[in-house]
Design a protein around this motif. Sequence first.
Motif, PDB file in Angstrom:
ATOM      1  N   ILE A 113     -17.220  -2.156   5.841  1.00 48.52           N
ATOM      2  CA  ILE A 113     -17.870  -1.507   4.743  1.00 48.52           C
ATOM      3  C   ILE A 113     -19.213  -1.104   5.120  1.00 48.52           C
ATOM      4  O   ILE A 113     -19.460   0.785   4.373  1.00 48.52           O
ATOM      5  CB  ILE A 113     -17.929  -2.458   3.745  1.00 48.52           C
ATOM      6  CG1 ILE A 113     -16.529  -2.668   3.434  1.00 48.52           C
ATOM      7  CG2 ILE A 113     -18.171  -1.412   2.305  1.00 48.52           C
ATOM      8  CD1 ILE A 113     -16.313  -4.088   1.931  1.00 48.52           C
ATOM      9  N   LEU A 132     -13.550  -9.517  -5.770  1.00 43.44           N
ATOM     10  CA  LEU A 132     -15.256  -9.846  -5.632  1.00 43.44           C
ATOM     11  C   LEU A 132     -15.540  -9.738  -7.026  1.00 43.44           C
ATOM     12  O   LEU A 132     -15.585 -10.946  -7.904  1.00 43.44           O
ATOM     13  CB  LEU A 132     -15.978  -9.317  -5.231  1.00 43.44           C
ATOM     14  CG  LEU A 132     -15.971 -10.002  -3.604  1.00 43.44           C
ATOM     15  CD1 LEU A 132     -17.387  -9.185  -2.864  1.00 43.44           C
ATOM     16  CD2 LEU A 132     -16.128 -11.483  -3.059  1.00 43.44           C
ATOM     17  N   GLN A 392     -36.169   3.058  -3.738  1.00 43.69           N
ATOM     18  CA  GLN A 392     -36.167   1.698  -5.132  1.00 43.69           C
ATOM     19  C   GLN A 392     -36.976   1.045  -5.463  1.00 43.69           C
ATOM     20  O   GLN A 392     -38.002   0.700  -7.075  1.00 43.69           O
ATOM     21  CB  GLN A 392     -35.362   0.343  -4.874  1.00 43.69           C
ATOM     22  CG  GLN A 392     -33.541   1.249  -4.510  1.00 43.69           C
ATOM     23  CD  GLN A 392     -32.619   0.256  -4.356  1.00 43.69           C
ATOM     24  OE1 GLN A 392     -30.930   0.646  -4.491  1.00 43.69           O
ATOM     25  NE2 GLN A 392     -32.880  -0.825  -4.134  1.00 43.69           N
ATOM     26  N   SER A 432     -28.769  -0.733  -6.147  1.00 45.82           N
ATOM     27  CA  SER A 432     -28.513   1.012  -5.813  1.00 45.82           C
ATOM     28  C   SER A 432     -27.548   1.746  -7.388  1.00 45.82           C
ATOM     29  O   SER A 432     -27.165   0.686  -7.971  1.00 45.82           O
ATOM     30  CB  SER A 432     -28.047   1.641  -4.597  1.00 45.82           C
ATOM     31  OG  SER A 432     -27.535   2.859  -4.037  1.00 45.82           O
ATOM     32  N   ARG A 436     -21.482   4.428  -3.435  1.00 45.85           N
ATOM     33  CA  ARG A 436     -22.150   3.131  -3.009  1.00 45.85           C
ATOM     34  C   ARG A 436     -22.618   1.742  -2.917  1.00 45.85           C
ATOM     35  O   ARG A 436     -22.807   0.806  -2.188  1.00 45.85           O
ATOM     36  CB  ARG A 436     -22.127   3.941  -1.300  1.00 45.85           C
ATOM     37  CG  ARG A 436     -21.832   4.814  -0.306  1.00 45.85           C
ATOM     38  CD  ARG A 436     -22.291   4.460   0.410  1.00 45.85           C
ATOM     39  NE  ARG A 436     -21.669   3.644   2.076  1.00 45.85           N
ATOM     40  CZ  ARG A 436     -21.160   3.620   2.581  1.00 45.85           C
ATOM     41  NH1 ARG A 436     -20.938   4.665   3.172  1.00 45.85           N
ATOM     42  NH2 ARG A 436     -20.741   2.892   3.297  1.00 45.85           N
ATOM     43  N   SER A 437     -22.477   1.744  -4.475  1.00 43.84           N
ATOM     44  CA  SER A 437     -23.818   0.753  -4.855  1.00 43.84           C
ATOM     45  C   SER A 437     -22.924  -0.622  -4.278  1.00 43.84           C
ATOM     46  O   SER A 437     -22.051  -0.673  -3.590  1.00 43.84           O
ATOM     47  CB  SER A 437     -24.035   0.282  -6.653  1.00 43.84           C
ATOM     48  OG  SER A 437     -22.548   0.461  -6.751  1.00 43.84           O
ATOM     49  N   ILE A 448     -26.615 -16.585  -8.397  1.00 37.93           N
ATOM     50  CA  ILE A 448     -28.931 -16.539  -8.884  1.00 37.93           C
ATOM     51  C   ILE A 448     -29.377 -17.235 -10.480  1.00 37.93           C
ATOM     52  O   ILE A 448     -29.327 -17.849 -10.638  1.00 37.93           O
ATOM     53  CB  ILE A 448     -29.315 -14.906  -8.250  1.00 37.93           C
ATOM     54  CG1 ILE A 448     -29.362 -15.116  -7.124  1.00 37.93           C
ATOM     55  CG2 ILE A 448     -30.764 -15.401  -9.052  1.00 37.93           C
ATOM     56  CD1 ILE A 448     -29.319 -13.302  -6.326  1.00 37.93           C
TER      57      ILE A 448
END
Length: 493
Positions: A113, A132, A392, A432, A436-437, A448
């Motif tokens: 990927i 996922l 970013q 992003s 494609r993020s 997290i």
Amino acid sequence: MVPFFFITQAVLAVVTLLLVFFCLKNTKRDPRYPPGPISLPLLGNVLQLVRDPLGVLQKWAVKYGPIFSIKMGPQDTIVVSDPKLVKELFSDVNSTGRAPNPVTHYFGDGYGIVNNDGRIWETQRRYTLRKLRDAGVFKSSIEGFIMKETSTLTNYFQQNVGKPIPGIKFYTGPFVNALWRTISGESIDWATSEKPDILKGVCDLLNSLNRTADSGLFFAPFLRHIAPGYFGWTGWVNSVAKVSFENFVAEISPPSLSLRDFIDNYLVEMQKSEYSTSKLGMDMGEKNLRAIIGDLFIAGAETSATTLSFATLYLIHNSRAQRKAQQEIDRMVGSRPISLSDKPLLPYTEAIIMETLRLSSILPVSIPHQILADTVFHGFFLPKGTTVLASQYGIHHDPKIWGNDVNEFRPERFLSEDENHVVLHDALIPFSVGRRSCLGEGFAKDVIFLFVASILQKFNIKPDPGCPIVDIEPQSGIALEPKRFKFVLSLRE
Ligand code: HEM
Ligand SMILES: *[C@@H]1O[C@H](CO)[C@@H](O)[C@H](O)[C@H]1NC(C)=O
Ligand SMILES: *[C@@H]1O[C@H](CO)[C@@H](O)[C@H](O)[C@H]1NC(C)=O
């Protein structure tokens, strides 16, 4: 007699003149090409960028506007530093190429990927993302995996209360384990003194990534052809060869019927596809599976572990934020184990994570894209083959967007006025945006969240008295991490 070095200098001068002439001639381009600073032949803007790339890019954005051009070595590159423009551009198929980059060069090789584009990228990405993200047997086993990992982490902390714990590289073990469980169903013990192979492999790899990223290779990939040893390329290639991910998945065992992990799911899909005419069938295969496993580790482990390091660092400096999160946890959850379904109950913890992602911006220019076909965007001409960087860090540190306290850690900026729920912000794009993020966004946020909430539920985080922290500015570079620090935990009562 003319000393030898005069001749050399003369030759150099002539070559340089020729080069300059050659380059000037070649810069005649479409008048709609975005403006930008003047660049040197071959080196482009590298010399201006290596020292303080983020500061310089911010300055240029002010000077040349939200779409400007630079040269990374000889490579034409566009920098976009407005969140709406990034979103619009990255939603266009023409921007979904992956730019060649030495850091990802060795992975994928046409499979997987991260370092791929076109049809195979699209089918592999779609399948992995669905696995996922979507609800189902696999999704619920992921929650079990990461909850188990969370309790391993808090048990470790419990045994180390009062002792200094290193703030960086520490979370790599727990995070690699959470990922590895999800991928293979197996578990490793990161807390032992003898590091397990997979963890050693990931750490070696990350160390060489660091070396490569710091060397200027990022801004001028072609330098690896000139002095591969000096710029870290040789070391990088050697360590990659040593740590090849193929070793970790040497035996891909036949899928178990319960389909508890990613490899099981993928293998079953592969078997199905061979006998069907599905589009997936042609693109599935063990090579892609191996490449994807490498991709998930490279893109997922360091990024998430570093984000946790930054969260720890910011919280040390903000005992008020710790108290507020802890009061909310006490009120809404109490002392039972925290699960993902508690997320909506704990907006303050979530705001801490959002603010950490904003302030740290660990991938300051995202991962470079490549324009796949000549494109006209807001009046600018973006030729095929151009590299695109989404700024970013610049966006997350723009006082016009965030106000004058842009460099302060203030979770409240992501909360409603009554502080009862989280308020999303269009300009927060650490993963992003567009086609494609990051496809680990949900996974990363889940892990997290569970780690941070469970730590705050049980412990207070303090600086190490033997080594007080003076500086929360990141080490400068192209993947950011905190400067070395240590923290100490105390049990809450
Ligand atoms: C806080 C943690 C993370 C951050 C900040 C982050 C950020 C990013 C960013 C900025 C990109 C580039 C997107 C683009 O090219 O436009 C990316 C790509 C990617 N990330 Fe993450 N990521 C994180 C965690 C993860 C995790 C945990 C995984 C795996 C489970 C993951 C897997 C990927 C993959 C496979 C890509 C490539 C997508 C593609 O090329 O189509 N990331 N990530
Ligand atoms: C990354 O590399 C640089 C220079 O090679 C080194 O100074 C720095 O400590 C490294 N960072 C980590 C966290 O290993
Ligand atoms: C994207 O590329 C195609 C050619 O493949 C071109 O026709 C189209 O105009 C491009 N899109 C934009 C917005 O320029």
